[in-house]
Enzyme design. Structure first.
Site, PDB file in Angstrom:
ATOM      1  N   GLY A 125       0.832  -1.199   0.000  1.00  0.00           N
ATOM      2  CA  GLY A 125       0.000   0.000   0.000  1.00  0.00           C
ATOM      3  C   GLY A 125       0.865   1.246   0.000  1.00  0.00           C
ATOM      4  O   GLY A 125       1.994   1.220   0.498  1.00  0.00           O
ATOM      5  N   GLN A 168       2.951  10.037   1.155  1.00  0.00           N
ATOM      6  CA  GLN A 168       4.253   9.362   1.180  1.00  0.00           C
ATOM      7  C   GLN A 168       5.112   9.683  -0.039  1.00  0.00           C
ATOM      8  O   GLN A 168       6.317   9.450  -0.024  1.00  0.00           O
ATOM      9  CB  GLN A 168       4.064   7.842   1.260  1.00  0.00           C
ATOM     10  CG  GLN A 168       3.419   7.390   2.562  1.00  0.00           C
ATOM     11  CD  GLN A 168       3.286   5.886   2.603  1.00  0.00           C
ATOM     12  OE1 GLN A 168       2.332   5.330   2.086  1.00  0.00           O
ATOM     13  NE2 GLN A 168       4.263   5.215   3.197  1.00  0.00           N
ATOM     14  N   CYS A 182       5.737   0.160   7.429  1.00  0.00           N
ATOM     15  CA  CYS A 182       5.382   1.307   6.590  1.00  0.00           C
ATOM     16  C   CYS A 182       6.606   1.705   5.774  1.00  0.00           C
ATOM     17  O   CYS A 182       7.710   1.774   6.304  1.00  0.00           O
ATOM     18  CB  CYS A 182       4.944   2.471   7.485  1.00  0.00           C
ATOM     19  SG  CYS A 182       4.483   3.949   6.559  1.00  0.00           S
ATOM     20  N   LEU A 183       6.394   1.958   4.485  1.00  0.00           N
ATOM     21  CA  LEU A 183       7.508   2.347   3.621  1.00  0.00           C
ATOM     22  C   LEU A 183       8.124   3.675   4.068  1.00  0.00           C
ATOM     23  O   LEU A 183       9.266   3.962   3.727  1.00  0.00           O
ATOM     24  CB  LEU A 183       7.041   2.447   2.162  1.00  0.00           C
ATOM     25  CG  LEU A 183       6.603   1.124   1.523  1.00  0.00           C
ATOM     26  CD1 LEU A 183       6.028   1.368   0.135  1.00  0.00           C
ATOM     27  CD2 LEU A 183       7.749   0.130   1.466  1.00  0.00           C
ATOM     28  N   HIS A 229      -4.643   1.574   7.375  1.00  0.00           N
ATOM     29  CA  HIS A 229      -3.294   2.141   7.503  1.00  0.00           C
ATOM     30  C   HIS A 229      -3.101   3.291   6.508  1.00  0.00           C
ATOM     31  O   HIS A 229      -2.596   4.358   6.867  1.00  0.00           O
ATOM     32  CB  HIS A 229      -2.269   1.022   7.262  1.00  0.00           C
ATOM     33  CG  HIS A 229      -0.828   1.451   7.249  1.00  0.00           C
ATOM     34  ND1 HIS A 229       0.092   1.008   8.176  1.00  0.00           N
ATOM     35  CD2 HIS A 229      -0.147   2.282   6.406  1.00  0.00           C
ATOM     36  CE1 HIS A 229       1.266   1.558   7.905  1.00  0.00           C
ATOM     37  NE2 HIS A 229       1.156   2.332   6.832  1.00  0.00           N
ATOM     38  N   GLU A 230      -3.542   3.087   5.262  1.00  0.00           N
ATOM     39  CA  GLU A 230      -3.334   4.108   4.224  1.00  0.00           C
ATOM     40  C   GLU A 230      -4.251   5.321   4.437  1.00  0.00           C
ATOM     41  O   GLU A 230      -3.837   6.459   4.204  1.00  0.00           O
ATOM     42  CB  GLU A 230      -3.556   3.523   2.825  1.00  0.00           C
ATOM     43  CG  GLU A 230      -2.675   2.326   2.458  1.00  0.00           C
ATOM     44  CD  GLU A 230      -1.195   2.523   2.732  1.00  0.00           C
ATOM     45  OE1 GLU A 230      -0.718   3.660   2.682  1.00  0.00           O
ATOM     46  OE2 GLU A 230      -0.523   1.519   3.018  1.00  0.00           O
ATOM     47  N   HIS A 265      -2.763   7.652   6.794  1.00  0.00           N
ATOM     48  CA  HIS A 265      -1.775   8.551   6.166  1.00  0.00           C
ATOM     49  C   HIS A 265      -2.457   9.820   5.643  1.00  0.00           C
ATOM     50  O   HIS A 265      -1.904  10.913   5.751  1.00  0.00           O
ATOM     51  CB  HIS A 265      -1.085   7.865   4.982  1.00  0.00           C
ATOM     52  CG  HIS A 265       0.097   7.017   5.367  1.00  0.00           C
ATOM     53  ND1 HIS A 265       1.196   7.519   6.019  1.00  0.00           N
ATOM     54  CD2 HIS A 265       0.349   5.699   5.173  1.00  0.00           C
ATOM     55  CE1 HIS A 265       2.082   6.544   6.216  1.00  0.00           C
ATOM     56  NE2 HIS A 265       1.587   5.424   5.713  1.00  0.00           N
TER      57      HIS A 265
HETATM   58 CO    CO Z   1       2.445   3.531   5.720  1.00  0.00          CO
END
Ligand code: CO
Length: 188
Positions: A46, A51, A108-109, A150-151, A154
């Protein structure tokens, strides 16, 4: 398609509330494809627009795994997940129903090298637009349900470590300050 740069915590862009998109333009559809390419390359399941430095309400998700030939497979997914038209580009996503609780090991990236157990809703229903501006209605559980939550976090300026207890959160932020994002030292 183009690969984009993923920004990392504690970049202030990740803390900002993202704004709704008024319309789904060709540029937005292209951005969605670029975000997917960036996510696959990372690799991740995701990625939300903040991000890649854009505070707009848009995210991409593909939680399918790959078989031995490298093709996407939905065999190991739940029935609900198998009905989802992956890959997803979701614009202005809103959770319209949430039920139950589930704990999932999240990463998380934008916080590379760290994973922690996070409590989420076990089942969510989501309304969004796709990259063609068509209305989507999704029912999701398991990894996909967790990933959507989660997304969307963000988009609200929230990253997963803020969902942890103070003790666990302080431990991670201290490690990040001390070691930065080097995966090898982060394990310590
Ligand atoms: Co994340």
């Amino acid at each position: 398609m183009a690969k984009l740069e993923i920004i990392t915590y504690p970049n202030p862009i990740l803390k900002k509330m993202s704004t709704k998109l008024d319309e789904v333009t060709d540029e937005i559809a292209i951005l969605g494809q670029d975000m997917l390419e960036t996510m696959y390359d990372a690799p991740g399941v995701g990625l939300a627009a903040p991000q890649i430095g854009k505070n707009i309400r848009m995210l991409v998700i593909d939680t399918r795994s790959k078989d031995e030939q490298g093709n996407f497979t939905t065999e190991d997914m739940t029935e609900l997940e198998q009905a989802i038209p992956f890959p997803l580009i979701l614009i202005n996503p809103v959770i319209t129903k949430k039920e139950g609780k589930i704990k999932w090991e999240e990463g998380c990236l934008s916080v590379p090298g760290y994973t922690e157990q996070v409590e989420r809703f076990a089942y969510v229903e989501v309304e969004a637009l796709n990259e063609k501006g068509e209305k989507l209605f999704l029912k999701a559980d398991s990894l996909t349900g967790v990933c959507i939550q989660h997304e969307i976090d963000h988009l609200d300026g929230k990253i997963f470590i803020e969902r942890l207890s103070m003790v666990r959160r302080n431990r991670i932020t201290k490690q990040i300050k001390k070691y930065g994002y080097d995966d090898t030292t982060a394990e310590a």
